[in-house]
Motif scaffolding. Structure first.
Motif, short mmCIF file in Angstrom:
data_model
loop_
_atom_site.label_atom_id
_atom_site.label_comp_id
_atom_site.label_asym_id
_atom_site.label_seq_id
_atom_site.Cartn_x
_atom_site.Cartn_y
_atom_site.Cartn_z
N SER A 277 9.23 5.89 -27.57
CA SER A 277 9.83 7.15 -28.02
C SER A 277 10.40 7.09 -29.42
O SER A 277 10.58 8.13 -30.07
N LYS A 278 10.69 5.86 -29.90
CA LYS A 278 11.23 5.72 -31.25
C LYS A 278 10.62 4.50 -31.92
O LYS A 278 10.42 3.46 -31.28
N LEU A 279 10.36 4.63 -33.21
CA LEU A 279 9.84 3.52 -34.02
C LEU A 279 10.86 3.20 -35.11
O LEU A 279 11.53 4.09 -35.64
N PHE A 280 10.92 1.90 -35.46
CA PHE A 280 11.84 1.44 -36.50
C PHE A 280 11.09 0.52 -37.44
O PHE A 280 10.34 -0.36 -36.99
N SER A 281 11.28 0.68 -38.75
CA SER A 281 10.56 -0.15 -39.71
C SER A 281 11.52 -0.92 -40.61
O SER A 281 12.62 -0.45 -40.90
N PRO A 282 11.11 -2.13 -41.07
CA PRO A 282 11.95 -2.95 -41.94
C PRO A 282 11.68 -2.65 -43.42
O PRO A 282 11.05 -1.62 -43.74
N GLU A 283 12.16 -3.52 -44.30
CA GLU A 283 11.83 -3.42 -45.72
C GLU A 283 10.32 -3.34 -45.90
O GLU A 283 9.56 -3.91 -45.13
N HIS A 284 9.88 -2.64 -46.91
CA HIS A 284 8.47 -2.40 -47.25
C HIS A 284 7.83 -1.30 -46.41
O HIS A 284 6.70 -0.90 -46.68
N GLY A 285 8.53 -0.79 -45.41
CA GLY A 285 8.06 0.40 -44.72
C GLY A 285 7.20 0.17 -43.50
O GLY A 285 6.74 -0.93 -43.22
N PHE A 286 6.97 1.24 -42.77
CA PHE A 286 6.20 1.20 -41.54
C PHE A 286 4.75 0.79 -41.78
O PHE A 286 4.13 0.11 -40.96
N LEU A 287 4.22 1.18 -42.92
CA LEU A 287 2.84 0.85 -43.26
C LEU A 287 2.75 -0.24 -44.31
O LEU A 287 1.67 -0.53 -44.82
N GLY A 288 3.90 -0.85 -44.67
CA GLY A 288 3.91 -1.86 -45.71
C GLY A 288 3.59 -1.28 -47.07
O GLY A 288 3.05 -1.97 -47.95
N GLU A 289 3.98 -0.01 -47.27
CA GLU A 289 3.53 0.71 -48.45
C GLU A 289 4.55 0.76 -49.58
O GLU A 289 4.30 1.37 -50.62
N PHE A 290 5.70 0.10 -49.40
CA PHE A 290 6.75 0.16 -50.41
C PHE A 290 6.98 -1.19 -51.05
O PHE A 290 6.91 -2.23 -50.39
N ALA A 291 7.25 -1.17 -52.35
CA ALA A 291 7.50 -2.41 -53.10
C ALA A 291 8.86 -2.98 -52.72
O ALA A 291 9.67 -2.34 -52.06
N ASP A 292 9.12 -4.20 -53.20
CA ASP A 292 10.38 -4.89 -52.95
C ASP A 292 11.55 -4.03 -53.39
O ASP A 292 11.63 -3.62 -54.55
N GLY A 293 12.48 -3.74 -52.45
CA GLY A 293 13.68 -3.00 -52.78
C GLY A 293 13.51 -1.50 -52.91
O GLY A 293 14.48 -0.78 -53.13
N GLU A 294 12.30 -0.97 -52.76
CA GLU A 294 12.04 0.45 -52.94
C GLU A 294 12.64 1.25 -51.79
O GLU A 294 12.58 0.86 -50.62
N LYS A 295 13.23 2.42 -52.10
CA LYS A 295 13.85 3.25 -51.08
C LYS A 295 12.78 3.87 -50.18
O LYS A 295 11.70 4.24 -50.61
N ILE A 296 13.13 4.00 -48.89
CA ILE A 296 12.19 4.46 -47.88
C ILE A 296 12.77 5.69 -47.17
O ILE A 296 13.92 5.69 -46.76
N ASP A 297 11.95 6.74 -47.01
CA ASP A 297 12.39 7.95 -46.33
C ASP A 297 11.23 8.50 -45.51
O ASP A 297 10.19 8.85 -46.04
N TYR A 298 11.45 8.56 -44.19
CA TYR A 298 10.40 9.05 -43.29
C TYR A 298 10.76 10.40 -42.67
O TYR A 298 10.17 10.80 -41.67
N ALA A 299 11.69 11.09 -43.28
CA ALA A 299 12.20 12.33 -42.68
C ALA A 299 11.10 13.38 -42.49
O ALA A 299 11.18 14.22 -41.59
N LYS A 300 10.05 13.33 -43.33
CA LYS A 300 9.04 14.39 -43.30
C LYS A 300 7.82 14.04 -42.45
O LYS A 300 6.88 14.83 -42.35
N ILE A 301 7.80 12.86 -41.84
CA ILE A 301 6.65 12.47 -41.03
C ILE A 301 6.84 12.95 -39.60
O ILE A 301 7.83 12.63 -38.96
#
Length: 396
Positions: free
Chosen positions: A70-94
């Protein structure tokens, strides 16, 4: 007399008598699904959480009757590994997935609201076996919150890409604990994620301990590097594209605390390092004099650029750097942290007027106040003690 840093390095040569390694997720599906039925489940994962067939772990489970992610949680670099080191992540629109939360940025430890209505938490992320990799910090925070809310916590075990025998670097002094190093373990710690989870809980390294279940792998040996598992390599983060980079990573990661580029913004992150002010001919000559085991150096030059999802404003953006490329000649006798300490010392000796070290960041990465402390007998004794204690948490 060559001026080298004293080190301790533990290694073995592998002998693969098994077939393909079976990750914890496949073992769970084949033998332990009753643990999940009719429960509301939160799943901590990213792009690396795959079955041996390459299917997303959470999706493979969600397809079974009476199992609900029912819920997913992602670490640094994002759920798809699509973010660079330290980059801010926001999944509010998915909205095409179960509710998805980022556990990086402002909220590194999940809130009670995030874990509300959950009966079970599952963790399935491919780690790299290095203390500075923040996935293991996310693991600790999530276990701690699960304990606070009396939620059962399951870790699906995966291979340590660097083998279960490579232990290198100083033990973290907890005075320098941070999100890039939360536990008193060596820089390279020689445990699988399941073994480390057990050690974190049993050693009391988090404030409250959950009911923990580790689903083990099958057909894995401590001698195995990742290529011995016969599993497909999936980059655990954007700048670790292959196994050789994963092994070299602890050899150059300390450059992150300096004004020396660690190769971000190039096609060979962590395999190359340099700066515009380095005379790489002179540096190569001095490095070769050290006769460092299991590694080869060659001159290189590179110009860091921004690469979407891999490098945001890297050091020396669009400026030509002169440096060194590292090649491993024998991974079974390679000690990454020993290499990194000697690299920094040599560069600092050659270019003392140019090198800048961020002392706070260096202490967090290295786990010590000063680089040269690692040469002391006390540090070596601590490493031997860790090796002996960690054996009690071995699953394999």
């Amino acid at each position: 007399m060559k001026n080298q840093i004293v080190f301790l390095f533990l290694f073995f040569t592998p002998f693969n008598i098994f077939s393909q390694t079976i990750p914890g997720i496949n073992n769970l599906i084949e033998n332990k699904l009753d643990l999940l039925k009719n429960k509301n489940i939160g799943f901590i994962t990213n792009h690396s959480g795959l079955t041996k067939e390459g299917e997303k772990s959470w999706k493979a489970l969600n397809d079974f009757n009476n199992i609900t992610i029912s819920k997913l949680f992602s670490p640094e670099h994002g759920f798809l590994g699509e973010f660079a080191d330290g980059e801010k992540i926001d999944y509010a629109k998915i909205d095409s997935l179960p509710k998805l939360y980022s556990l990086y940025g402002k909220t590194k430890k999940p809130t009670s609201e995030m874990f509300s209505d959950l009966d079970l938490i599952i963790y399935d992320i491919q780690d790299i076996g290095a203390r500075f990799y923040t996935y293991i910090s996310t693991l600790g925070y999530c276990m701690e919150k699960a304990a606070e809310m009396n939620i059962h916590f399951i870790v699906l075990d995966r291979p340590n890409p660097l083998s279960g025998n490579l232990i290198s670097g100083p033990i973290l002094d907890m005075n320098y604990s941070s999100f890039i190093g939360m536990y008193p373990i060596p820089s390279v710690y020689g445990l699988t994620i399941g073994e480390l989870a057990k050690m974190i809980v049993d050693m009391g390294w988090i404030k409250k301990n959950p009911k923990l279940t580790v689903i083990p792998m099958k057909n894995w040996s401590r001698n195995f590097f990742y290529n011995d598992t016969e599993l497909s390599w999936v980059p655990p983060s954007p700048n670790i594209p292959d196994l050789e980079t994963a092994i070299i990573y602890p050899s150059t990661v300390l450059f992150e605390a300096t004004n020396i580029s660690e190769g971000r913004g190039t096609s060979k992150p962590f395999k190359t390092f340099g700066a515009p002010w380095i005379d790489n001919k002179k540096l190569l000559r001095e490095l070769n004099k050290l006769n460092l085991e299991s590694v080869k150096f060659k001159k290189t030059s590179f110009t860091p650029i921004e690469i979407q999802g891999k490098a945001v404003n890297p050091k020396y953006l669009n400026s030509k750097c002169f440096g060194i490329e590292i090649t491993i000649t024998d991974k079974y006798n390679y000690d990454p942290v020993f290499i990194n300490l000697n690299l920094i010392k040599t560069i600092n000796d050659l270019f003392p007027d140019n090198v800048i070290i961020n002392e706070k960041r260096m202490s967090q990465l290295l786990g010590l106040k000063k680089i040269n402390i690692f040469s002391t007998k006390a540090q070596i004794n601590k490493l031997v003690k860790f090796k002996n204690i960690s054996k009690s948490f071995y699953i394999y």
